[in-house]
Design a protein around this motif. Structure first.
Motif, PDB file in Angstrom:
ATOM      1  N   ILE A 149       0.852  -1.187   0.000  1.00  0.00           N
ATOM      2  CA  ILE A 149       0.000   0.000   0.000  1.00  0.00           C
ATOM      3  C   ILE A 149       0.887   1.237   0.000  1.00  0.00           C
ATOM      4  O   ILE A 149       1.858   1.319   0.771  1.00  0.00           O
ATOM      5  N   ILE A 150       0.551   2.187  -0.860  1.00  0.00           N
ATOM      6  CA  ILE A 150       1.296   3.443  -0.917  1.00  0.00           C
ATOM      7  C   ILE A 150       0.312   4.600  -0.790  1.00  0.00           C
ATOM      8  O   ILE A 150      -0.867   4.486  -1.123  1.00  0.00           O
ATOM      9  N   ASP A 151       0.812   5.719  -0.263  1.00  0.00           N
ATOM     10  CA  ASP A 151       0.054   6.960  -0.207  1.00  0.00           C
ATOM     11  C   ASP A 151       0.342   7.734  -1.488  1.00  0.00           C
ATOM     12  O   ASP A 151       1.504   8.067  -1.782  1.00  0.00           O
ATOM     13  N   LEU A 152      -0.713   8.043  -2.235  1.00  0.00           N
ATOM     14  CA  LEU A 152      -0.549   8.608  -3.574  1.00  0.00           C
ATOM     15  C   LEU A 152      -1.296   9.928  -3.684  1.00  0.00           C
ATOM     16  O   LEU A 152      -2.410  10.079  -3.167  1.00  0.00           O
ATOM     17  N   ALA A 153      -0.678  10.895  -4.337  1.00  0.00           N
ATOM     18  CA  ALA A 153      -1.311  12.173  -4.671  1.00  0.00           C
ATOM     19  C   ALA A 153      -0.879  12.539  -6.090  1.00  0.00           C
ATOM     20  O   ALA A 153       0.319  12.530  -6.406  1.00  0.00           O
ATOM     21  N   TYR A 154      -1.839  12.875  -6.942  1.00  0.00           N
ATOM     22  CA  TYR A 154      -1.536  13.171  -8.338  1.00  0.00           C
ATOM     23  C   TYR A 154      -2.551  14.168  -8.875  1.00  0.00           C
ATOM     24  O   TYR A 154      -3.555  14.498  -8.217  1.00  0.00           O
ATOM     25  N   SER A 155      -2.308  14.651 -10.073  1.00  0.00           N
ATOM     26  CA  SER A 155      -3.188  15.623 -10.727  1.00  0.00           C
ATOM     27  C   SER A 155      -3.343  15.249 -12.200  1.00  0.00           C
ATOM     28  O   SER A 155      -2.449  14.629 -12.792  1.00  0.00           O
ATOM     29  N   VAL A 156      -4.484  15.661 -12.778  1.00  0.00           N
ATOM     30  CA  VAL A 156      -4.812  15.379 -14.174  1.00  0.00           C
ATOM     31  C   VAL A 156      -5.168  16.693 -14.861  1.00  0.00           C
ATOM     32  O   VAL A 156      -5.962  17.479 -14.339  1.00  0.00           O
ATOM     33  N   GLY A 196      -2.310  15.509 -19.640  1.00  0.00           N
ATOM     34  CA  GLY A 196      -1.200  14.889 -18.920  1.00  0.00           C
ATOM     35  C   GLY A 196      -1.611  14.482 -17.519  1.00  0.00           C
ATOM     36  O   GLY A 196      -2.592  14.963 -16.960  1.00  0.00           O
ATOM     37  N   VAL A 197      -0.813  13.559 -16.944  1.00  0.00           N
ATOM     38  CA  VAL A 197      -0.992  13.079 -15.574  1.00  0.00           C
ATOM     39  C   VAL A 197       0.325  13.282 -14.844  1.00  0.00           C
ATOM     40  O   VAL A 197       1.395  12.950 -15.375  1.00  0.00           O
ATOM     41  N   SER A 198       0.269  13.835 -13.635  1.00  0.00           N
ATOM     42  CA  SER A 198       1.480  14.129 -12.862  1.00  0.00           C
ATOM     43  C   SER A 198       1.332  13.558 -11.460  1.00  0.00           C
ATOM     44  O   SER A 198       0.381  13.909 -10.741  1.00  0.00           O
ATOM     45  N   ILE A 199       2.246  12.673 -11.074  1.00  0.00           N
ATOM     46  CA  ILE A 199       2.265  12.116  -9.720  1.00  0.00           C
ATOM     47  C   ILE A 199       3.080  13.054  -8.839  1.00  0.00           C
ATOM     48  O   ILE A 199       4.283  13.227  -9.035  1.00  0.00           O
ATOM     49  N   LYS A 200       2.435  13.648  -7.860  1.00  0.00           N
ATOM     50  CA  LYS A 200       3.094  14.604  -6.978  1.00  0.00           C
ATOM     51  C   LYS A 200       3.692  13.942  -5.745  1.00  0.00           C
ATOM     52  O   LYS A 200       4.679  14.442  -5.199  1.00  0.00           O
ATOM     53  N   GLN A 201       3.129  12.851  -5.303  1.00  0.00           N
ATOM     54  CA  GLN A 201       3.646  12.158  -4.124  1.00  0.00           C
ATOM     55  C   GLN A 201       3.313  10.679  -4.217  1.00  0.00           C
ATOM     56  O   GLN A 201       2.183  10.308  -4.537  1.00  0.00           O
ATOM     57  N   ALA A 202       4.319   9.836  -3.954  1.00  0.00           N
ATOM     58  CA  ALA A 202       4.129   8.388  -3.897  1.00  0.00           C
ATOM     59  C   ALA A 202       5.095   7.863  -2.846  1.00  0.00           C
ATOM     60  O   ALA A 202       6.310   7.815  -3.066  1.00  0.00           O
ATOM     61  N   SER A 203       4.574   7.496  -1.697  1.00  0.00           N
ATOM     62  CA  SER A 203       5.417   7.077  -0.591  1.00  0.00           C
ATOM     63  C   SER A 203       4.711   5.986   0.186  1.00  0.00           C
ATOM     64  O   SER A 203       3.512   5.739   0.022  1.00  0.00           O
ATOM     65  N   ALA A 204       5.478   5.338   1.063  1.00  0.00           N
ATOM     66  CA  ALA A 204       4.923   4.292   1.913  1.00  0.00           C
ATOM     67  C   ALA A 204       4.028   4.918   2.977  1.00  0.00           C
ATOM     68  O   ALA A 204       4.134   6.112   3.275  1.00  0.00           O
ATOM     69  N   PRO A 205       3.139   4.146   3.587  1.00  0.00           N
ATOM     70  CA  PRO A 205       2.301   4.682   4.667  1.00  0.00           C
ATOM     71  C   PRO A 205       3.147   5.212   5.824  1.00  0.00           C
ATOM     72  O   PRO A 205       4.297   4.803   6.031  1.00  0.00           O
ATOM     73  N   ALA A 206       2.605   6.139   6.579  1.00  0.00           N
ATOM     74  CA  ALA A 206       3.363   6.801   7.651  1.00  0.00           C
ATOM     75  C   ALA A 206       3.842   5.807   8.705  1.00  0.00           C
ATOM     76  O   ALA A 206       4.924   5.970   9.280  1.00  0.00           O
ATOM     77  N   SER A 207       3.071   4.767   8.974  1.00  0.00           N
ATOM     78  CA  SER A 207       3.465   3.791  10.000  1.00  0.00           C
ATOM     79  C   SER A 207       4.662   2.946   9.583  1.00  0.00           C
ATOM     80  O   SER A 207       5.346   2.364  10.429  1.00  0.00           O
ATOM     81  N   LEU A 208       4.921   2.862   8.285  1.00  0.00           N
ATOM     82  CA  LEU A 208       6.020   2.036   7.785  1.00  0.00           C
ATOM     83  C   LEU A 208       7.112   2.850   7.108  1.00  0.00           C
ATOM     84  O   LEU A 208       7.973   2.285   6.436  1.00  0.00           O
TER      85      LEU A 208
END
Length: 370
Positions: free
Chosen positions: A171-178, A250-262
């Motif tokens: 599982i990843i925490d994801l934030a993106y824009s279109v 276009g699609v832009s991924i602004k953040q892709a990281s592991a969950p805060a607990s891990l």
């Protein structure tokens, strides 16, 4: 001689009018007051034939015109000149309002970045290009203006981060824009009910579908560019199937990281991966150096072998001397001479040895004996 009664001999009594109402005395002119009739209307015009009657006022004229009456000169009634003037004024006012409405709803200025979708009674009739365009007035024709050059941006998710499951069950925490715009005004207006919500739903579905086939390392690492391209292509394919009239820019991924607990564990893994990559690069560099040195030695041996084939005896002797020189260069040497064994040292080491001390000379004996 006839004697009249007392009440007949007083004519003034006969000429007395009936009791006056609240608006004055009455008469026999039909306006009230006389012969027991109702009181005269205070707003009515006095009889024109009444001697000494009051002239009509401006208020009387206004009320008469409002009721469609005459102009005070004996011209009254609905079909006389006074009523005709009122109707003419009303017709002129209505004509002005209708003309303004037709002008306002028939002339459409379309900007350079806009397109106008025209409908006649709700049915599509055409698209207006930039400029001053004319259509039938409303409600027959309706024009909806759309900005086709505006780049619209939707951020995902709206609040916080979005948890997405990757292909390797992480599982990843994801934030993106279109980013998207309008490619077909007709399809944008008529094919889908809520275009903005449709674009958002399509983007979320495409992102989840792509990440379901992507590993965690690719999602948080160097694979972002590939993910963005795949999501854009999948979104465009779905929107084209809907005939939505939307073009994905276009699609832009602004953040892709592991969950805060891990996050700490993932940082440790990332550091180990970077260290492994550094060690691998160092080993490859060392291997290249060894290979280059071996290739140089092999080339040198090939040259010596060519000389050996030309003069084997001379070459062997030369190789022997060079080998002995290399072996004995940093070793102590001993030379055997007929009178004994003496150490032979290199010149640089001999210079560092201390000088030998001269032996002490024995003093002559004092006196003598017999």
């Amino acid at each position: 001689m006839t004697i009249l009664p007392a009440w007949l001999r007083r004519p003034s009594i006969l000429s007395i009018d009936a009791p006056k109402g609240p608006w004055g005395g009455g008469g026999n002119d039909g306006s009230g007051g006389g012969d027991g009739g109702p009181p005269r209307n205070p707003w009515a015009t006095p009889p024109s034939g009444r001697k000494g009657g009051a002239k009509p006022t401006a208020l009387d004229e206004f009320l008469k015109r409002a009721r469609g009456g005459g102009d005070g000169n004996g011209l009254g009634g609905g079909g006389l000149p006074g009523g005709a003037n009122a109707r003419a004024l009303w017709l002129i006012g209505v004509a002005i309002i209708v003309g303004v409405w037709i002008l306002y709803t028939s002339v459409h200025p379309i900007g350079p970045q806009q397109r106008g979708v025209v409908t006649y009674f709700g049915r599509y009739a055409g698209t207006l290009d930039p400029g001053i365009r004319l259509t039938l007035p409303a409600p027959i024709a309706q024009v909806q203006k759309l900005d086709v050059q505006k780049i619209r941006t939707d951020d995902f998710p709206r609040d916080g981060d979005e948890n997405v499951l990757t292909g390797d069950s992480n599982i990843i925490d994801l934030a993106y824009s279109v980013r998207w715009d309008i490619s077909s005004p007709k399809d944008f207006v008529f094919q889908i009910k809520n275009p903005e919500e449709t674009v958002r739903a399509t983007a979320e579905s495409a992102m989840r579908a792509v990440l379901a086939t992507t590993t965690l390392n690719d999602a948080i690492g160097a694979g972002r560019t590939v993910i963005e391209a795949r999501v854009q292509g999948l979104m465009q394919q779905i929107l084209n199937d809907y005939k939505s009239g939307v073009r994905v820019q276009g699609v832009s991924i602004k953040q892709a990281s592991a969950p805060a607990s891990l996050i700490d564990d993932f940082n440790a893994v990332t550091a180990a991966q970077q260290e492994a990559a550094g060690n691998l690069n160092n080993s490859r560099s060392y291997a290249q150096q060894v290979i280059a040195r071996a290739q140089g030695e092999a080339a040198s041996f090939d040259k010596v072998y060519e000389q050996y084939k030309l003069a084997p005896e001379v070459t062997r002797r030369r190789m022997y001397y060079e080998t002995m020189e290399a072996v004995l260069a940093n070793t102590d040497k001993t030379i055997v001479e007929p009178n004994g064994i003496a150490p032979f040292l290199p010149l640089d080491r001999a210079k560092r040895l201390p000088e030998p001390e001269a032996p002490a000379t024995a003093a002559p004996a004092q006196g003598g004996g017999q």
